[in-house]
Design an enzyme around this catalytic site. Structure first.
Site, short mmCIF file in Angstrom:
data_model
loop_
_atom_site.label_atom_id
_atom_site.label_comp_id
_atom_site.label_asym_id
_atom_site.label_seq_id
_atom_site.Cartn_x
_atom_site.Cartn_y
_atom_site.Cartn_z
N CYS A 33 37.63 46.95 45.58
CA CYS A 33 37.11 46.01 44.58
C CYS A 33 35.60 45.85 44.67
CB CYS A 33 37.76 44.64 44.75
SG CYS A 33 37.40 43.92 46.35
N CYS A 109 42.77 40.63 50.52
CA CYS A 109 41.44 40.01 50.54
C CYS A 109 41.21 39.26 51.85
CB CYS A 109 41.28 39.04 49.38
SG CYS A 109 41.75 39.73 47.78
FE1 FES Z 1 38.13 41.94 46.47
FE2 FES Z 1 39.70 39.92 46.80
S1 FES Z 1 39.62 41.22 45.09
S2 FES Z 1 38.39 40.80 48.25
#
Ligand code: FES
Length: 130
Positions: A33, A109
């Site tokens: 992400c 995460c």
């Molecule tokens: Fe990247 Fe949560 S979506 S750490």
């Protein structure tokens, strides 16, 4: 999608910032992400006396990094006052439990906080041995 506790911590995170001349610094990123977390530690005699974080990331990443820095959380995961070796034992599962859970797709995460703490302690230990 998030429970109230996660939302409360996200809305009012604790110990945000960077410690100048930190004794240990850990920066980790989630390649999927692109979120980034940085934890800086002030350490005296192998004991953590201050901890701050900066997280450029999602709600779960911010809530978990705040929780691992927070004087008000369970002593098992509160970094402050821990020895560096005790800090290495903090797991993302403990942080998630303190937050009363994360959505399954957000569990990954929470790994950032655990990894950032470990990196900061490793950085401290490397400086001690330099
Ligand atoms: Fe990247 Fe949560 S979506 S750490």
């Amino acid at each position: 999608m998030y429970n109230q506790k996660v939302m409360d911590v996200f809305a009012n995170p604790h110990n945000v910032g960077v410690i100048e001349n930190a004794d240990g610094e850990g920066v980790v990123g989630n390649p999927t992400c692109g979120d980034i977390m940085k934890i800086t530690l002030k350490i005296e005699n192998d004991r953590i006396v201050d901890a701050k974080f900066q997280t450029f990331g999602c709600t779960a990443a911010i809530a978990t990094s705040s929780t691992a820095n927070d004087m008000s959380v369970s002593p098992e995961i509160n970094l402050l006052g821990k020895t560096v070796d005790e800090a290495l034992k903090i797991t993302n599962a403990q942080v998630v439990e303190e937050l009363e859970g994360l959505p399954p797709q957000k569990l990954h995460c929470s790994v950032l906080a655990e990894e950032a703490i470990k990196k900061a302690v490793e950085d401290y230990k490397a400086k001690q041995n330099a």
